[in-house]
Design a protein around this motif. Structure first.
Motif, PDB file in Angstrom:
ATOM      1  N   VAL A  45      30.148  -7.300 -51.249  1.00 32.38           N
ATOM      2  CA  VAL A  45      30.126  -6.307 -50.507  1.00 32.38           C
ATOM      3  C   VAL A  45      28.702  -5.385 -50.988  1.00 32.38           C
ATOM      4  O   VAL A  45      27.937  -4.879 -50.292  1.00 32.38           O
ATOM      5  CB  VAL A  45      31.368  -5.096 -50.486  1.00 32.38           C
ATOM      6  N   ILE A  46      28.829  -5.453 -52.134  1.00 32.70           N
ATOM      7  CA  ILE A  46      27.530  -4.729 -52.812  1.00 32.70           C
ATOM      8  C   ILE A  46      26.065  -5.422 -52.302  1.00 32.70           C
ATOM      9  O   ILE A  46      24.953  -4.670 -51.811  1.00 32.70           O
ATOM     10  CB  ILE A  46      27.567  -4.664 -54.246  1.00 32.70           C
ATOM     11  N   GLN A  47      26.062  -6.748 -52.351  1.00 34.39           N
ATOM     12  CA  GLN A  47      24.985  -7.434 -51.893  1.00 34.39           C
ATOM     13  C   GLN A  47      24.703  -7.509 -50.361  1.00 34.39           C
ATOM     14  O   GLN A  47      23.485  -7.176 -49.918  1.00 34.39           O
ATOM     15  CB  GLN A  47      25.086  -9.041 -52.289  1.00 34.39           C
ATOM     16  N   GLN A  48      25.669  -7.557 -49.682  1.00 29.29           N
ATOM     17  CA  GLN A  48      25.449  -7.183 -48.112  1.00 29.29           C
ATOM     18  C   GLN A  48      24.880  -5.779 -47.931  1.00 29.29           C
ATOM     19  O   GLN A  48      24.021  -5.584 -46.997  1.00 29.29           O
ATOM     20  CB  GLN A  48      26.757  -7.163 -47.650  1.00 29.29           C
ATOM     21  N   GLU A  49      25.231  -4.824 -48.565  1.00 29.00           N
ATOM     22  CA  GLU A  49      24.844  -3.395 -48.501  1.00 29.00           C
ATOM     23  C   GLU A  49      23.296  -3.219 -48.906  1.00 29.00           C
ATOM     24  O   GLU A  49      22.594  -2.795 -48.312  1.00 29.00           O
ATOM     25  CB  GLU A  49      25.651  -2.283 -49.285  1.00 29.00           C
TER      26      GLU A  49
ATOM     27  N   GLU B  53      17.494  -2.990 -47.510  1.00 29.09           N
ATOM     28  CA  GLU B  53      16.181  -3.521 -47.577  1.00 29.09           C
ATOM     29  C   GLU B  53      15.695  -3.771 -46.119  1.00 29.09           C
ATOM     30  O   GLU B  53      14.443  -3.537 -45.857  1.00 29.09           O
ATOM     31  CB  GLU B  53      16.157  -4.998 -48.262  1.00 29.09           C
ATOM     32  N   LEU B  54      16.546  -4.104 -45.234  1.00 31.08           N
ATOM     33  CA  LEU B  54      16.160  -4.472 -43.675  1.00 31.08           C
ATOM     34  C   LEU B  54      15.685  -3.370 -43.253  1.00 31.08           C
ATOM     35  O   LEU B  54      14.684  -3.229 -42.279  1.00 31.08           O
ATOM     36  CB  LEU B  54      17.259  -5.327 -43.103  1.00 31.08           C
ATOM     37  N   ILE B  55      16.374  -2.016 -43.351  1.00 26.90           N
ATOM     38  CA  ILE B  55      16.309  -0.791 -42.664  1.00 26.90           C
ATOM     39  C   ILE B  55      15.172  -0.567 -43.318  1.00 26.90           C
ATOM     40  O   ILE B  55      13.914   0.122 -42.584  1.00 26.90           O
ATOM     41  CB  ILE B  55      17.451   0.081 -42.979  1.00 26.90           C
ATOM     42  N   SER B  56      14.643  -0.383 -44.614  1.00 26.95           N
ATOM     43  CA  SER B  56      13.521   0.177 -45.215  1.00 26.95           C
ATOM     44  C   SER B  56      12.254  -0.638 -44.642  1.00 26.95           C
ATOM     45  O   SER B  56      11.021  -0.100 -44.753  1.00 26.95           O
ATOM     46  CB  SER B  56      13.654   0.092 -46.769  1.00 26.95           C
ATOM     47  N   ASP B  57      12.287  -2.059 -44.552  1.00 27.14           N
ATOM     48  CA  ASP B  57      11.297  -2.939 -43.923  1.00 27.14           C
ATOM     49  C   ASP B  57      11.020  -2.529 -42.648  1.00 27.14           C
ATOM     50  O   ASP B  57       9.694  -2.313 -42.182  1.00 27.14           O
ATOM     51  CB  ASP B  57      11.524  -4.374 -44.114  1.00 27.14           C
ATOM     52  N   ILE B  58      11.936  -2.167 -41.713  1.00 25.81           N
ATOM     53  CA  ILE B  58      11.739  -1.785 -40.335  1.00 25.81           C
ATOM     54  C   ILE B  58      10.995  -0.364 -40.450  1.00 25.81           C
ATOM     55  O   ILE B  58       9.996  -0.099 -39.657  1.00 25.81           O
ATOM     56  CB  ILE B  58      13.138  -1.759 -39.706  1.00 25.81           C
ATOM     57  N   GLU B  59      11.405   0.403 -41.107  1.00 26.21           N
ATOM     58  CA  GLU B  59      11.011   1.845 -41.253  1.00 26.21           C
ATOM     59  C   GLU B  59       9.634   1.814 -41.789  1.00 26.21           C
ATOM     60  O   GLU B  59       8.606   2.751 -41.380  1.00 26.21           O
ATOM     61  CB  GLU B  59      11.768   2.802 -42.056  1.00 26.21           C
ATOM     62  N   ASN B  60       9.137   1.058 -42.794  1.00 27.05           N
ATOM     63  CA  ASN B  60       7.717   0.604 -43.363  1.00 27.05           C
ATOM     64  C   ASN B  60       7.021  -0.168 -42.683  1.00 27.05           C
ATOM     65  O   ASN B  60       5.927  -0.572 -43.221  1.00 27.05           O
ATOM     66  CB  ASN B  60       8.011   0.578 -44.790  1.00 27.05           C
ATOM     67  N   PHE B  61       7.060  -0.597 -41.520  1.00 25.66           N
ATOM     68  CA  PHE B  61       6.580  -1.743 -40.889  1.00 25.66           C
ATOM     69  C   PHE B  61       5.077  -1.094 -40.158  1.00 25.66           C
ATOM     70  O   PHE B  61       4.997   0.033 -39.844  1.00 25.66           O
ATOM     71  CB  PHE B  61       7.128  -2.336 -39.506  1.00 25.66           C
ATOM     72  N   ASN B  62       4.097  -2.031 -40.685  1.00 24.69           N
ATOM     73  CA  ASN B  62       2.750  -1.670 -40.299  1.00 24.69           C
ATOM     74  C   ASN B  62       2.241  -2.227 -39.286  1.00 24.69           C
ATOM     75  O   ASN B  62       1.938  -3.709 -39.259  1.00 24.69           O
ATOM     76  CB  ASN B  62       1.784  -1.949 -41.657  1.00 24.69           C
ATOM     77  N   PRO B  63       2.335  -1.750 -37.932  1.00 27.37           N
ATOM     78  CA  PRO B  63       1.629  -2.675 -36.843  1.00 27.37           C
ATOM     79  C   PRO B  63       0.307  -2.856 -36.914  1.00 27.37           C
ATOM     80  O   PRO B  63      -0.166  -3.834 -36.040  1.00 27.37           O
ATOM     81  CB  PRO B  63       1.925  -1.553 -35.646  1.00 27.37           C
ATOM     82  N   ALA B  64      -0.533  -2.628 -38.047  1.00 32.36           N
ATOM     83  CA  ALA B  64      -1.803  -2.980 -37.908  1.00 32.36           C
ATOM     84  C   ALA B  64      -1.947  -4.510 -38.491  1.00 32.36           C
ATOM     85  O   ALA B  64      -3.009  -5.478 -38.263  1.00 32.36           O
ATOM     86  CB  ALA B  64      -2.625  -2.257 -39.012  1.00 32.36           C
TER      87      ALA B  64
END
Length: 128
Positions: free
Chosen positions: A82-86, A91-102
């Motif tokens: 459960v810890i690994q899934q969370e 990480e996925l959410i932070s990657d989406i938030e910090n995505f650079n469209p450039a």
């Protein structure tokens, strides 16, 4: 409330009055009157008795006879899966938030919508 006077009472037609006065009660049929007193069934009486005893038990309950208890809260720790899934989800959410469209490459979109030829249109008209 006072009694109405004789002149205030409704008037009865004379022919009806004479019929009422000359009515013979002896020509009426005798009818036996039966009083119907529906008594509750044994199940109804038993159900009501248990309800009454329950209510009286609640009303006469003495709360001083209760013992004080301490509530023990057990802490549930998640397992490693459960810890690994969370962690992966965060990480996925932070990657989406910090995505650079450039970083994206420019792509040219070509729409291909070939129109049917005149022969294909004529063939469809003949078939229909």
């Amino acid at each position: 409330m006072s009694n109405p006077s004789l002149k205030d009472l409704p008037k009865v037609a004379l022919d009806l009055k004479s019929e009422l006065e000359g009515f013979n009660h002896g020509c009426m049929k005798k009818a036996a009157t039966a009083e119907k007193n529906v008594l509750p069934s044994a199940e109804d009486v038993a159900a009501e008795k248990t309800q009454q005893t329950l209510m009286s038990g609640i009303e006469t309950f003495d709360p001083s006879s209760l013992k004080h208890t301490e509530t023990q809260e057990k802490i549930f720790l998640p397992d490693m899966d459960v810890i690994q899934q969370e962690k992966e989800k965060q990480e996925l959410i932070s990657d989406i938030e910090n995505f650079n469209p450039a970083k994206l490459k420019h792509a040219e979109t070509l729409e291909k919508n070939p129109l049917p030829t005149k022969e294909a249109i004529d063939a469809e008209k003949i078939a229909a």
